[in-house]
Every structure is written in C-alpha cells, then in structure tokens.
Motif scaffolding. Sequence first.
Motif, PDB file in Angstrom:
ATOM      1  N   THR A 237       3.870  28.631 -19.357  1.00  0.00           N
ATOM      2  CA  THR A 237       3.511  28.633 -20.758  1.00  0.00           C
ATOM      3  C   THR A 237       2.040  28.962 -21.127  1.00  0.00           C
ATOM      4  O   THR A 237       1.370  29.777 -21.754  1.00  0.00           O
ATOM      5  CB  THR A 237       3.926  27.452 -21.275  1.00  0.00           C
ATOM      6  OG1 THR A 237       5.506  27.437 -21.307  1.00  0.00           O
ATOM      7  CG2 THR A 237       3.577  27.273 -23.117  1.00  0.00           C
ATOM      8  N   LEU A 238       0.975  28.141 -20.302  1.00  0.00           N
ATOM      9  CA  LEU A 238      -0.342  28.376 -20.254  1.00  0.00           C
ATOM     10  C   LEU A 238      -0.669  29.808 -19.959  1.00  0.00           C
ATOM     11  O   LEU A 238      -1.544  30.265 -20.563  1.00  0.00           O
ATOM     12  CB  LEU A 238      -0.748  27.243 -19.283  1.00  0.00           C
ATOM     13  CG  LEU A 238      -0.580  25.686 -19.681  1.00  0.00           C
ATOM     14  CD1 LEU A 238      -1.398  24.914 -18.719  1.00  0.00           C
ATOM     15  CD2 LEU A 238      -1.572  25.574 -20.951  1.00  0.00           C
ATOM     16  N   LYS A 239      -0.122  30.306 -18.931  1.00  0.00           N
ATOM     17  CA  LYS A 239      -0.401  31.654 -18.602  1.00  0.00           C
ATOM     18  C   LYS A 239      -0.044  32.872 -19.731  1.00  0.00           C
ATOM     19  O   LYS A 239      -0.663  33.779 -19.725  1.00  0.00           O
ATOM     20  CB  LYS A 239       0.069  31.980 -16.894  1.00  0.00           C
ATOM     21  CG  LYS A 239      -0.317  33.314 -16.558  1.00  0.00           C
ATOM     22  CD  LYS A 239       0.085  33.136 -15.035  1.00  0.00           C
ATOM     23  CE  LYS A 239      -0.673  34.379 -14.572  1.00  0.00           C
ATOM     24  NZ  LYS A 239      -0.111  34.529 -12.999  1.00  0.00           N
ATOM     25  N   TYR A 240       1.152  32.876 -20.070  1.00  0.00           N
ATOM     26  CA  TYR A 240       1.944  33.843 -20.813  1.00  0.00           C
ATOM     27  C   TYR A 240       2.276  33.616 -22.266  1.00  0.00           C
ATOM     28  O   TYR A 240       2.606  34.243 -23.069  1.00  0.00           O
ATOM     29  CB  TYR A 240       3.251  34.353 -20.214  1.00  0.00           C
ATOM     30  CG  TYR A 240       2.836  35.096 -18.816  1.00  0.00           C
ATOM     31  CD1 TYR A 240       2.433  36.179 -18.630  1.00  0.00           C
ATOM     32  CD2 TYR A 240       3.353  34.297 -17.792  1.00  0.00           C
ATOM     33  CE1 TYR A 240       2.080  36.880 -17.440  1.00  0.00           C
ATOM     34  CE2 TYR A 240       2.945  34.668 -16.380  1.00  0.00           C
ATOM     35  CZ  TYR A 240       2.389  35.893 -16.275  1.00  0.00           C
ATOM     36  OH  TYR A 240       2.144  36.560 -14.928  1.00  0.00           O
ATOM     37  N   GLY A 241       1.920  32.131 -22.641  1.00  0.00           N
ATOM     38  CA  GLY A 241       2.246  31.669 -24.048  1.00  0.00           C
ATOM     39  C   GLY A 241       3.920  31.499 -24.069  1.00  0.00           C
ATOM     40  O   GLY A 241       4.556  31.131 -23.487  1.00  0.00           O
ATOM     41  N   TRP A 242       4.134  32.009 -25.374  1.00  0.00           N
ATOM     42  CA  TRP A 242       5.617  31.800 -25.762  1.00  0.00           C
ATOM     43  C   TRP A 242       6.515  32.614 -24.835  1.00  0.00           C
ATOM     44  O   TRP A 242       7.814  32.106 -24.591  1.00  0.00           O
ATOM     45  CB  TRP A 242       6.038  32.298 -27.052  1.00  0.00           C
ATOM     46  CG  TRP A 242       7.221  32.051 -27.817  1.00  0.00           C
ATOM     47  CD1 TRP A 242       7.797  30.727 -28.259  1.00  0.00           C
ATOM     48  CD2 TRP A 242       8.184  33.015 -27.502  1.00  0.00           C
ATOM     49  NE1 TRP A 242       9.054  30.950 -28.469  1.00  0.00           N
ATOM     50  CE2 TRP A 242       9.397  32.095 -28.438  1.00  0.00           C
ATOM     51  CE3 TRP A 242       8.359  34.212 -27.676  1.00  0.00           C
ATOM     52  CZ2 TRP A 242      10.505  32.870 -28.758  1.00  0.00           C
ATOM     53  CZ3 TRP A 242       9.683  34.904 -27.909  1.00  0.00           C
ATOM     54  CH2 TRP A 242      10.594  34.398 -28.526  1.00  0.00           C
ATOM     55  N   ARG A 243       6.394  33.573 -24.199  1.00  0.00           N
ATOM     56  CA  ARG A 243       6.873  34.291 -23.359  1.00  0.00           C
ATOM     57  C   ARG A 243       7.194  33.703 -22.080  1.00  0.00           C
ATOM     58  O   ARG A 243       8.311  33.533 -21.557  1.00  0.00           O
ATOM     59  CB  ARG A 243       6.390  35.790 -22.781  1.00  0.00           C
ATOM     60  CG  ARG A 243       6.433  36.543 -23.907  1.00  0.00           C
ATOM     61  CD  ARG A 243       5.636  38.077 -23.315  1.00  0.00           C
ATOM     62  NE  ARG A 243       4.724  37.842 -22.698  1.00  0.00           N
ATOM     63  CZ  ARG A 243       4.700  38.736 -21.349  1.00  0.00           C
ATOM     64  NH1 ARG A 243       5.583  39.716 -21.328  1.00  0.00           N
ATOM     65  NH2 ARG A 243       3.575  38.641 -20.641  1.00  0.00           N
ATOM     66  N   GLY A 244       6.374  32.885 -21.638  1.00  0.00           N
ATOM     67  CA  GLY A 244       6.649  32.036 -20.246  1.00  0.00           C
ATOM     68  C   GLY A 244       7.638  31.096 -20.612  1.00  0.00           C
ATOM     69  O   GLY A 244       8.263  30.582 -19.782  1.00  0.00           O
ATOM     70  N   ALA A 245       7.464  30.320 -21.691  1.00  0.00           N
ATOM     71  CA  ALA A 245       8.448  29.195 -22.301  1.00  0.00           C
ATOM     72  C   ALA A 245       9.964  29.769 -22.349  1.00  0.00           C
ATOM     73  O   ALA A 245      10.883  29.284 -21.843  1.00  0.00           O
ATOM     74  CB  ALA A 245       8.024  28.413 -23.314  1.00  0.00           C
ATOM     75  N   ALA A 246       9.958  30.890 -22.848  1.00  0.00           N
ATOM     76  CA  ALA A 246      11.290  31.531 -23.180  1.00  0.00           C
ATOM     77  C   ALA A 246      11.881  31.880 -21.778  1.00  0.00           C
ATOM     78  O   ALA A 246      13.223  32.020 -21.665  1.00  0.00           O
ATOM     79  CB  ALA A 246      11.104  32.702 -24.149  1.00  0.00           C
ATOM     80  N   ALA A 247      11.286  32.381 -20.949  1.00  0.00           N
ATOM     81  CA  ALA A 247      11.698  33.008 -19.716  1.00  0.00           C
ATOM     82  C   ALA A 247      12.020  31.761 -18.854  1.00  0.00           C
ATOM     83  O   ALA A 247      13.224  32.081 -18.045  1.00  0.00           O
ATOM     84  CB  ALA A 247      10.822  33.908 -18.836  1.00  0.00           C
ATOM     85  N   SER A 248      11.446  30.826 -18.662  1.00  0.00           N
ATOM     86  CA  SER A 248      11.599  29.976 -17.506  1.00  0.00           C
ATOM     87  C   SER A 248      12.229  28.675 -18.125  1.00  0.00           C
ATOM     88  O   SER A 248      12.847  27.673 -17.692  1.00  0.00           O
ATOM     89  CB  SER A 248      10.493  29.400 -16.775  1.00  0.00           C
ATOM     90  OG  SER A 248       9.477  28.999 -17.696  1.00  0.00           O
ATOM     91  N   GLY A 249      12.071  28.177 -19.577  1.00  0.00           N
ATOM     92  CA  GLY A 249      12.622  27.068 -20.240  1.00  0.00           C
ATOM     93  C   GLY A 249      14.182  26.769 -19.999  1.00  0.00           C
ATOM     94  O   GLY A 249      14.504  25.734 -19.521  1.00  0.00           O
ATOM     95  N   PRO A 250      14.923  27.650 -20.140  1.00  0.00           N
ATOM     96  CA  PRO A 250      16.202  27.697 -20.059  1.00  0.00           C
ATOM     97  C   PRO A 250      16.639  27.172 -18.561  1.00  0.00           C
ATOM     98  O   PRO A 250      17.592  26.447 -18.322  1.00  0.00           O
ATOM     99  CB  PRO A 250      17.015  28.961 -20.413  1.00  0.00           C
ATOM    100  CG  PRO A 250      15.985  29.436 -21.298  1.00  0.00           C
ATOM    101  CD  PRO A 250      14.685  29.090 -20.847  1.00  0.00           C
ATOM    102  N   PHE A 251      16.288  27.810 -17.428  1.00  0.00           N
ATOM    103  CA  PHE A 251      16.451  27.317 -16.191  1.00  0.00           C
ATOM    104  C   PHE A 251      16.027  25.793 -16.085  1.00  0.00           C
ATOM    105  O   PHE A 251      16.823  25.154 -15.355  1.00  0.00           O
ATOM    106  CB  PHE A 251      15.517  28.288 -15.293  1.00  0.00           C
ATOM    107  CG  PHE A 251      15.976  29.725 -15.282  1.00  0.00           C
ATOM    108  CD1 PHE A 251      17.201  30.286 -14.911  1.00  0.00           C
ATOM    109  CD2 PHE A 251      14.994  30.332 -15.812  1.00  0.00           C
ATOM    110  CE1 PHE A 251      17.401  31.622 -14.838  1.00  0.00           C
ATOM    111  CE2 PHE A 251      15.210  31.807 -15.583  1.00  0.00           C
ATOM    112  CZ  PHE A 251      16.670  32.433 -15.092  1.00  0.00           C
TER     113      PHE A 251
END
Length: 548
Positions: A237-251
């Motif tokens: 999230t810190l590195k990519y913003g909302w995309r980082g949370a959306a990509a790895s949050g479900p896992f």
Amino acid sequence: MGKETRFRGREWIIQIAVAVAYALAYCAIRPFSDAHWSLTSGLRFACLLLIPYRYWFALAIGEAVPLAYSVFQGAGLFGVVTASIWSVPPVAIAMPIVWFCRSRLALFPAQRVVDMKALLICALVTSLLWATITYVGYLTATDPTMHVSLIMFAGVFVGSYVAILTIATWPLFLRVARNGRSIREMMVEATNSPLTSDTVFCALPALMVIAFLSAKLDASSAVVMQMSLFIPVAWLTLKYGWRGAAASGPFAVACVCVLTLSVPDPVVIQAQYFVAFAVTFLFAMGARITSQLHAQQQERLSVDKALSVAQQVLHQGELRMRQASAQLDLVGGTVSLAHGRILRNVQRFLTADERAILARDAAQTKDRIYGLAESFHPVAWRERGLPAALKETIGRVLDEAGIAYSFEMGGRGLSQLSPALHQAIYRVACEAIAQVCTQLTCSQVTLVLRGGKLYGRRWAALRVMGINDETDVGRLARRIALSGNIAAKLGVNPNQAPSLTAQAELFDGIVHAKRSAMYGSVSALLYDAQYLRTAERSQAHQTQLWVR
C-alpha cells in the motif's frame, strides 16, 4: 416494428443470461461462504457496483430462486417467518443504497476514478442493513437451541463488511484499469507490472509463511501472527497506493479467515474487527497515497509540458537562426559580386592605393557577413552535421585566437538523438568554451563528447578542458588580445552567465565547473527529451489508478 421487436427480444435474452450467470456464480460461491467471511456479500456488492441499472432486476431474480430453495429447506428448523425473511434477496435490499451512492454520492466521478469515501460508506451501510435483516431472522427463529446475542449481529456485520472490501476490489480494479483495452493487453501489462512481481514473489510468500507459523503456534501467539499478516499488505500500500491494498488485501483476509473459527465467540469477533479495521485503514491510506501520486503525476505532466514547449521554442529559434545564416551567406556572396563589379568599373579612375583600400574593405565586409552567419548557424553543421561543426567551426575560431584545439567523440547513439538535443549540444559546447577561455588564458582546449543510453533514456555528456601553458609565451600576447572575440565568433553572450545552466536544465541535465590557476573544465550532462517523456508516460501508466 420488426426492428423494435428484435431489439426487445435481444434485451430479454441478455436479461435471462445475466440472471442465469449470477445464479450460477452464487451457487458456486455459496458453499465456501460463512458468517465471518461472507463471499456472497462481496459477489452481490460487486455486481451492484459494476452492472448497469437495467439488469438489476435480473440480479434479484437470479438470487431469489437458489436462495428460496436453500432457505425453505430449513423452514422446519427455523420457522416459516424466519424463512420468509431470509428468502428476500439481499441484493434487492441493497439496491437503494448502492443506487444512492452511485448516483448521489458520485461513487464513480469519472470513468477511471473511484471515490473511496463513497465506497466505504456504501459498504458500511449495506453491511449494516444485511446484518440487521439476518439478525431479525435469528430473533424470529423457532429453534429452541439457538441463543441469539448481539455477538452474532456483530459477527455477521463484520463478515459481510470485510468480504465486500476484499472481494469487490478486484472487479473495481479491473474496471478502472481496463480503459477500453482488451483482456489480452491487460494480461500482458499485468505480467510486466512491478506490482504483480512484488505481490507474487514478495507478498504472497510472506503471507504463506506467516499463516503457516500461525497455524503451528498456540492461541495467544497465533493472534499476534495473524495481525502481522497485514504487514506485507501495508508495504504494498505504501509503495503502490490503493492498487497495492486491492492486490494483496484479499489474500491476507483469506489467510485470517481460514485460520479463524466461524463461531459466535468474543475472541473470534475481536479478530474479525481487527481485520475490518486493518482493511479499512489500508484502503483509506491507499486512497490518500494514490491521490498524492495523482497530484504529483499531474505536476510532473505540467512540468513536462512546459519543458516540451520551451524545447520546441528553442528548436524553432534554432531553425530561424539557420535560415538567417543561410540568407546571410547569400547576401555575403551578392555583396562580394557587387563589390567586384564596382571595382572593375571604377578601377581606372582610382589610384593603386585607393584600389587596395576598396578591395580590403570589400574583403572585410565579406568576412564580417560570413562570421555573422557562422555565429548564427555554422555552414559545416548545415552541410555535414553536428560533429563537423564541433570539430571544424570551433576549431577555426580557436585557431584564429592561437589556441590549440582537439575534439574527441565516442559512445553510441549520438546520431539517434533528437535535433533539439543536437542544437543544445552545440550551444552548450560554445558556451562552455567561451566560459573557459574567458576565465583562463588557454593555450590548449579539448572537447570530449560521449553518448549512451541508461534506463531507456538516451544521454549526451560533453566536457571542455582548457590548459594554460606558461612555457608558451610566444603566442601569449596574441591569445590575450584575441580571446575576447571567441565568445562573439561562437555566437555567445559572455554577460549571460546562467545561460549554460539554463540550457542544461531544459534537457534535465546538470553542469559542473572546475577551475584552477593552470586548468579549467566545464562538464555537462544532457538527456534526450523524447526518451524522457516516453519513460515518464510509461511510469505514469503503471501507477495510474486515481482514487479521490
């Protein structure tokens, strides 16, 4: 009439297809859905967000049939009232809320923009409504073994809320990132994306290791390990913003939900609330970071546009100077011919000294016009390219001043640089030589030009070195007398000291100067503007998912 009938028939086919597809997806995901991670809630919410309003009725029908079948199978256990309450499709219950958020709160302000604040509000209110309906069904149940408590309401609410934020984010991400491209193009871009590599090779292995250790530890230590599951998500999230949370949050949420028992227990509810808080915080922080990235990108685009305009203006100015130089050459030739005809016509009326004076004045006029044309744009540059101008034109000016000159060129890619950068290289070289010769009485000047490519950006580096040889006193007086004319012959204004730095900064370059009693040097590094803009556009394309 026939065309209208065919259109209505096609619309009905699409409605039936949407209902059947949603019913199949619902039936496929329902066995894996439970109270503490309601996957069906995420499916409903994602469909309501992404599917047009005209197909919402088909969604309600597609959920009502399998839901009523499963609910009324347990009507004998819970009672007819509870079965009737639970048989109402939750997707239909949430439709007014989602419609309000999409239409009134502007959940999608633009085609590629998601309002994260409206998304969180919509998910929160929808989860509360679904949890309330489910809890009312528990209250009216006739099963004497069921002990209804507020813990059950809290568990159902958090389970729906977490599932909504984790399941619905991937479809939202695809919707925002598609932008009219095909699935194949998106797959190719996703494969080459640094977010994909960081998620697959860094975040997922870390999540698997933490989940494995959590399963092997006792209950108290497992809670701490489960909390640490969100550390890789926070990093992305810190590195990519909302995309980082959306990509790895479900896992991360999937790992926590798999490790947590689905029972109405206060400890389990606390873990669920931690998951809900962590996901909400990460998405809010990611939205904020992405907004800052968007603002920075807009600022970079503005600066890039201003630099592009300035470079175009500089290029157009050079073209005008080239045209003026060519016209001056023509004027010089015309003046020379006119002086020759005049001299032939009047030479019998003049003395030998007067004819010599007239011939000398004609030659000086021609030389001045030629020198002025050379200062605008050298003939060698027009006819044989930049290396000829750097070697011949500058060499002739320094030779007239009694200064030895050498030129070296190496590297690769110099011929592939843009015309604007070629013009900048020549002007920077003239500025640097004039600066070195003004500050130091040089007996020797060396110009070194190198080219290359780094990280997709072509660059050119030049270095001007001046040496004062005190033993060469024979031509010292001549060098001192003629060094003041070097700047003028090279078309440089010696009173504009910041000009060299300004030209370098216009091409994202830097200038470094060094001077001693016997030695002086000026180095400049310039980047090609066209490759710079291409790299910036590529980087912006990789991080372009703006959440306001």
